[in-house]
Write a protein that holds these residues in place. Structure first.
Motif, short mmCIF file in Angstrom:
data_model
loop_
_atom_site.label_atom_id
_atom_site.label_comp_id
_atom_site.label_asym_id
_atom_site.label_seq_id
_atom_site.Cartn_x
_atom_site.Cartn_y
_atom_site.Cartn_z
N ASP A 84 -9.03 4.01 2.56
CA ASP A 84 -10.10 4.98 2.82
C ASP A 84 -9.52 6.36 3.11
O ASP A 84 -10.10 7.40 2.75
N VAL A 85 -8.37 6.40 3.78
CA VAL A 85 -7.70 7.67 4.08
C VAL A 85 -7.37 8.40 2.78
O VAL A 85 -7.56 9.61 2.65
N MET A 86 -6.87 7.65 1.79
CA MET A 86 -6.54 8.26 0.50
C MET A 86 -7.78 8.84 -0.17
O MET A 86 -7.75 9.92 -0.75
N ILE A 87 -8.89 8.11 -0.09
CA ILE A 87 -10.14 8.58 -0.71
C ILE A 87 -10.62 9.86 -0.04
O ILE A 87 -11.01 10.83 -0.70
N LYS A 106 1.47 15.69 2.21
CA LYS A 106 0.86 14.38 2.47
C LYS A 106 1.99 13.34 2.52
O LYS A 106 2.79 13.24 1.59
N PHE A 107 2.03 12.59 3.62
CA PHE A 107 3.09 11.59 3.75
C PHE A 107 2.56 10.31 4.37
O PHE A 107 1.56 10.30 5.09
N PHE A 108 3.23 9.21 4.05
CA PHE A 108 2.90 7.89 4.60
C PHE A 108 4.20 7.24 5.06
O PHE A 108 5.13 7.08 4.27
N GLY A 109 4.25 6.86 6.33
CA GLY A 109 5.42 6.17 6.84
C GLY A 109 5.02 4.92 7.60
O GLY A 109 4.00 4.93 8.31
N MET A 110 5.78 3.85 7.43
CA MET A 110 5.58 2.66 8.25
C MET A 110 6.92 2.29 8.87
O MET A 110 7.88 1.96 8.17
N PHE A 111 6.96 2.35 10.20
CA PHE A 111 8.20 2.09 10.92
C PHE A 111 7.96 0.99 11.94
O PHE A 111 6.96 1.01 12.66
N TRP A 112 8.87 0.04 11.98
CA TRP A 112 8.66 -1.18 12.76
C TRP A 112 9.91 -1.49 13.58
O TRP A 112 11.01 -1.48 13.03
N PHE A 113 9.73 -1.71 14.88
CA PHE A 113 10.90 -2.22 15.60
C PHE A 113 10.60 -3.55 16.28
O PHE A 113 9.54 -3.76 16.84
N ASN A 114 11.58 -4.44 16.16
CA ASN A 114 11.47 -5.82 16.64
C ASN A 114 12.32 -6.11 17.87
O ASN A 114 11.93 -6.92 18.72
N SER A 115 13.47 -5.49 17.96
CA SER A 115 14.50 -6.00 18.87
C SER A 115 14.18 -5.81 20.35
O SER A 115 14.77 -6.49 21.19
N TYR A 116 13.27 -4.91 20.70
CA TYR A 116 12.93 -4.75 22.11
C TYR A 116 11.85 -5.72 22.58
O TYR A 116 11.57 -5.81 23.77
N SER A 117 11.23 -6.44 21.65
CA SER A 117 10.10 -7.25 22.09
C SER A 117 10.00 -8.62 21.42
O SER A 117 9.06 -9.36 21.68
N HIS A 118 10.94 -8.97 20.57
CA HIS A 118 10.77 -10.20 19.78
C HIS A 118 10.96 -11.47 20.58
O HIS A 118 10.22 -12.43 20.40
N ASN A 119 11.93 -11.49 21.47
CA ASN A 119 12.25 -12.75 22.16
C ASN A 119 11.88 -12.78 23.63
O ASN A 119 11.47 -13.81 24.14
N LEU A 120 12.05 -11.69 24.34
CA LEU A 120 11.85 -11.69 25.78
C LEU A 120 10.73 -10.73 26.18
O LEU A 120 10.52 -9.71 25.53
N ILE A 150 0.81 -1.22 0.00
CA ILE A 150 0.00 0.00 0.00
C ILE A 150 0.84 1.27 0.00
O ILE A 150 0.37 2.31 -0.46
N TRP A 151 2.11 1.21 0.44
CA TRP A 151 2.90 2.43 0.37
C TRP A 151 3.15 2.83 -1.09
O TRP A 151 3.30 4.01 -1.39
N SER A 152 3.15 1.85 -2.01
CA SER A 152 3.28 2.19 -3.43
C SER A 152 2.04 2.91 -3.94
O SER A 152 2.12 3.79 -4.79
N LYS A 153 0.87 2.51 -3.39
CA LYS A 153 -0.39 3.17 -3.77
C LYS A 153 -0.39 4.62 -3.26
O LYS A 153 -0.82 5.54 -3.97
N PHE A 154 0.11 4.81 -2.03
CA PHE A 154 0.21 6.17 -1.49
C PHE A 154 1.19 7.00 -2.31
O PHE A 154 0.94 8.17 -2.59
N GLN A 155 2.31 6.38 -2.67
CA GLN A 155 3.32 7.09 -3.46
C GLN A 155 2.74 7.53 -4.80
O GLN A 155 2.92 8.67 -5.24
N LYS A 156 2.00 6.63 -5.46
CA LYS A 156 1.38 6.94 -6.75
C LYS A 156 0.34 8.05 -6.60
O LYS A 156 0.13 8.85 -7.52
N ALA A 157 -0.28 8.12 -5.42
CA ALA A 157 -1.31 9.15 -5.18
C ALA A 157 -0.71 10.49 -4.76
O ALA A 157 -1.45 11.43 -4.48
N MET A 191 -7.12 11.97 -2.74
CA MET A 191 -5.95 11.53 -3.51
C MET A 191 -6.25 10.26 -4.30
O MET A 191 -5.43 9.81 -5.09
N SER A 192 -7.42 9.69 -4.08
CA SER A 192 -7.84 8.52 -4.85
C SER A 192 -9.37 8.47 -4.84
O SER A 192 -10.01 8.87 -3.86
#
Length: 388
Positions: free
Chosen positions: A216-219, A107-121, A28-35, A223-224
């Protein structure tokens, strides 16, 4: 990937098997980029075998991309995964902050993910608490939150460790968190949609619904104009619309294995169906162990039942089925597993897959396929010589 594409995993694997660049237009970030949105993404702990790491990007999937920083070298220091002199998740928070502040009037779209503080313990997320608080304080003070929807979520609950021994953890694993910040102007302009969000807090929603919500946010931002449906869940909907209180897992395309729309009750392990269910799980694990491929001169020891942690049951009248949820420990290695057995038409069968609930098994390093590690305790074959 459900959130980013709205598609079935079979479709995703087929499209992405030759590299993530081949299927980036599905995300979906490609869809936002295209929009016309400026896009960014970033994720730490690169050695995790996730979809992106497995198939990989040769070029940046978004306008701004954090992965090159972590490729300079992530290193583990005790409970921390660091890049240079800072914990990797803190790099992500700094980057997400700078990105949001830079484009706050666009208009911007960002997806940021962190794993290392919660993945194992289970005791590490507290290490990022202050960082997350400061992140939101800064976004608020800079005005970013005045016109930005923020989705703060996880992909699942606790999957491993001591906490998984309790029956409550069965639900916790299957119920990821989701918090949404809705700007004041949006609440006034789209009052009914905001009311629907409040109602839907207590309804069954899934990542497929969130995919449609982002569209729906894009609509709504003009922007779409294209309305779409989720390939994987035709009955799913944007959560700006009220979700039915009678929705069930089948409606939302939630597999039986992961459905939490039932209340379990404890059942005596001496009951005949429970005894047979335990035997079925033990036999399944033993057969799986025997068929695991290992490195030269190594084998997986056949596992045997050591302890039964819990036995619970629930009934699904719509499917005319009774389910038994078992947690047990196998030896050697003291490896815990949780399994679900279904009784349908008088027959017991094990629901796939069966997962380990103990911390990652370090004694299974001889396996060829990484996913088999949790079922193997490696042992050297006597009088075997490794061929060079």
């Amino acid at each position: 990937m459900s959130l980013l594409t709205g598609k079935n995993m079979s479709t995703i694997y087929r499209a992405c098997s030759s590299g993530m660049d081949k299927c980036n237009q599905m995300l979906i970030w490609s869809k936002f980029q295209k929009a016309g949105y400026v896009t960014a993404t970033g994720e730490d702990y690169l050695r995790l075998p996730d979809t992106f790491g497995k198939y990989g990007y040769k070029s940046a999937p978004t306008d701004h991309y954090l992965r090159p920083l972590f490729l300079t070298g992530e290193h583990s220091y005790g409970n921390l995964v660091c890049t240079k002199k800072m914990a990797s998740p803190n790099h992500i928070l700094d980057y997400a902050t700078a990105f949001s502040e830079t484009y706050k009037d666009e208009k911007f779209f960002g997806m940021f993910w962190f794993n290392s503080y919660s993945h194992n313990l289970e005791n590490k997320p507290q290490l990022i608490d202050d960082g997350i608080v400061n992140y939101f304080i800064r976004l608020n003070s800079s005005g970013v939150m005045n016109n930005t929807l923020i989705f703060f979520l996880s992909d699942h609950g606790m999957r491993y460790g001591k906490m998984r021994e309790q029956v409550e953890s069965y639900y916790a694993e299957r119920l990821p968190m989701l918090f949404i910040w809705v700007p004041e102007d949006f609440r006034k302009k789209y009052l009914q949609e905001y009311i629907n969000l409040e109602i839907n807090q207590n309804r069954l929603i899934t990542p497929y619904d969130l995919h449609l919500t982002l569209w729906d946010v894009m609509i709504r931002s003009k922007m779409s104009t294209d309305k779409i449906a989720s390939e994987a869940c035709p009955n799913c909907d944007s959560i700006f619309n009220e979700i039915s209180p009678y929705r069930n897992c089948a409606d939302a395309n939630v597999d039986e294995k992961w459905c939490t729309c039932h209340k379990m009750k404890s059942v005596n392990r001496t009951e005949i169906d429970v005894k047979h269910s335990i035997e079925l799980v033990v036999k399944y694990l033993q057969n799986k162990t025997k068929n695991i491929q290992t490195t030269s001169c190594m084998k997986c020891v056949v596992l045997n039942l050591k302890t039964i942690l819990r036995t619970h049951t629930y009934r699904d009248e719509s499917l005319n089925s009774t389910y038994f949820v078992l947690a047990l420990v196998m030896t050697p290695g003291n490896i815990g597993y949780e399994a679900t057995i279904v009784k349908r038409n008088g027959e017991l069968s094990i629901m796939q897959p069966t997962y380990t609930i103990t911390s990652y098994n370090t004694r299974g390093s001889c396996v060829i396929e990484p996913n088999h590690r949790s079922y193997c305790v490696c042992e050297k074959i006597a009088k075997c010589k490794i061929k060079h």
